[in-house]
Design an enzyme around this catalytic site. Structure first.
Site, PDB file in Angstrom:
ATOM      1  N   ARG A   1      25.560  21.254  59.410  1.00 19.43           N
ATOM      2  CA  ARG A   1      24.265  20.842  59.984  1.00 19.43           C
ATOM      3  C   ARG A   1      24.143  21.300  61.431  1.00 19.43           C
ATOM      4  O   ARG A   1      23.074  21.726  61.873  1.00 19.43           O
ATOM      5  CB  ARG A   1      24.128  19.319  59.945  1.00 19.43           C
ATOM      6  CG  ARG A   1      23.879  18.734  58.592  1.00 19.43           C
ATOM      7  CD  ARG A   1      23.638  17.246  58.705  1.00 19.43           C
ATOM      8  NE  ARG A   1      24.856  16.479  58.883  1.00 19.43           N
ATOM      9  CZ  ARG A   1      24.946  15.349  59.586  1.00 19.43           C
ATOM     10  NH1 ARG A   1      23.880  14.877  60.211  1.00 19.43           N
ATOM     11  NH2 ARG A   1      26.080  14.696  59.674  1.00 19.43           N
TER      12      ARG A   1
ATOM     13  N   LEU B   1      31.673  14.108  52.311  1.00 20.67           N
ATOM     14  CA  LEU B   1      30.493  14.960  52.166  1.00 20.67           C
ATOM     15  C   LEU B   1      29.270  14.113  52.470  1.00 20.67           C
ATOM     16  O   LEU B   1      29.186  12.962  52.034  1.00 20.67           O
ATOM     17  CB  LEU B   1      30.380  15.497  50.733  1.00 20.67           C
ATOM     18  CG  LEU B   1      31.002  16.850  50.386  1.00 20.67           C
ATOM     19  CD1 LEU B   1      30.785  17.150  48.912  1.00 20.67           C
ATOM     20  CD2 LEU B   1      30.426  17.973  51.237  1.00 20.67           C
ATOM     21  N   ASP B   2      28.307  14.671  53.193  1.00 18.62           N
ATOM     22  CA  ASP B   2      27.054  13.963  53.441  1.00 18.62           C
ATOM     23  C   ASP B   2      26.362  13.654  52.116  1.00 18.62           C
ATOM     24  O   ASP B   2      26.514  14.400  51.140  1.00 18.62           O
ATOM     25  CB  ASP B   2      26.121  14.814  54.308  1.00 18.62           C
ATOM     26  CG  ASP B   2      26.599  14.934  55.742  1.00 18.62           C
ATOM     27  OD1 ASP B   2      27.349  14.048  56.194  1.00 18.62           O
ATOM     28  OD2 ASP B   2      26.213  15.910  56.416  1.00 18.62           O
ATOM     29  N   PRO B   3      25.565  12.590  52.061  1.00 17.80           N
ATOM     30  CA  PRO B   3      24.864  12.251  50.814  1.00 17.80           C
ATOM     31  C   PRO B   3      24.045  13.402  50.231  1.00 17.80           C
ATOM     32  O   PRO B   3      24.012  13.591  49.014  1.00 17.80           O
ATOM     33  CB  PRO B   3      23.966  11.083  51.236  1.00 17.80           C
ATOM     34  CG  PRO B   3      24.709  10.433  52.356  1.00 17.80           C
ATOM     35  CD  PRO B   3      25.359  11.571  53.108  1.00 17.80           C
TER      36      PRO B   3
END
EC number: 5.4.99.25
Length: 301
Positions: free
Chosen positions: A188, A44-46
């Site tokens: 995104r 997971l992205d930050p």
């Protein structure tokens, strides 16, 4: 003499906080579980929060075989601004008045990004281009392209459209969305491509993963909760949720654990990894059918 601590084998479903990388969560869990044997399935992205699946001790062998092909998200997309990273973490690189974008146009754009599509991942990502992570190339100002990849967006729904004004005064639209998609899909990039299709730009401003394969948010625990009480899903339960089950008798169980390739029932042909369970209900191994016989993928018994 104190009793030696033993960390249980199994999966830990974490509700990842914003600001943590997936590796940060693994490092934290190593401290909580008091073992180095911790790994994660998927990242997971930050900026994102939500379901992150970790394996502890023997369950690390399970991670690479988990059928975590489908993921579910809730998020917010801002139309009217592009960023360097396609999310709110990056610098804004363009702003366009989005106030005249209609709901019909939004729905049409979403439809184009649904189903089996070719997607160009975000440049600030962990994808390797000629052996170098693309985010490193992007940070060094390189001009490069990432090839489009096939992904499946099973569901892309817009629940709400809200008028807003960005910090620079640009009229923007904030969309509350849900997405169900295959592994490897960049939410995104969906935000970026929807904005591009509508001619105003777009980026992701919030993201929460609510499901990974069969593991849902209601089974997840925060790091603080896990610090208080380590909740581990036993390997047998984790396997039952993720794989078809093959019950074998005691004789077959013994042969399997001794490396014998057993004949497999036809019903398991082409079904990928299968969980083998003995008469006592113990999860013995993951196997897959190969030319009618069981090929061991990982042994747990």
């Amino acid at each position: 003499m104190t009793e030696k601590h033993r960390t249980p084998d199994g999966l830990v479903i974490v509700d990842k906080p914003s600001g943590f990388t997936s590796h940060d969560v693994v490092a934290k869990m190593r401290g909580i579980a008091r073992t180095r044997r911790v790994g994660h399935a998927g990242t997971l992205d930050p900026m994102a929060t939500g379901v992150l699946v970790l394996g502890v001790e023997k369950a690390t062998k399970l991670l690479g075989h988990l059928a975590l092909t489908e993921k579910e998200y809730l998020g917010t997309i801002r139309l009217g601004q592009n960023t360097l990273t396609d999310d709110a973490e990056g610098e804004i690189i363009s702003s366009t008045d989005a106030s005249r974008v209609t709901r019909d146009a939004i729905d049409a754009g979403v439809a184009k990004l649904s189903g089996a599509i070719m997607q160009v991942p975000s440049k600030v990502s962990a994808i390797k281009i000629d052996g170098v992570r693309s985010y490193k190339r992007a940070r060094e100002g390189e001009d490069f392209e990432i090839p489009a990849r096939p992904v499946t967006v099973s569901s892309f729904a817009v629940y709400d459209v809200r008028d807003a004004v960005a910090e620079d005064g640009t009229p923007v639209l904030d969309l509350v969305v849900s997405v169900v998609c295959s592994s490897g899909t960049y939410i995104r990039a969906l935000a970026r491509d929807l904005g591009a299709d509508l001619g105003v730009g777009g980026h992701l401003t919030a993201l929460r993963r609510t499901r990974v394969g069969p593991y849902k948010l209601d089974a997840a625990r925060t790091l603080d909760q896990l610090q208080e009480e380590l909740t581990v899903m036993p390997i047998a339960e984790a396997a039952a949720a993720a794989f078809p089950r093959w019950d074998v008798d005691t004789k077959r169980a013994r042969l399997l654990l001794n490396g014998v390739r057993l004949e497999m029932p036809e019903e398991y042909a082409g079904r990928g990894a299968v969980a083998v369970v003995d008469p006592a209900g113990r999860f013995l191994a993951l196997v897959e059918e190969q030319k009618g016989k069981a090929k061991s993928l990982a042994v747990f018994g």
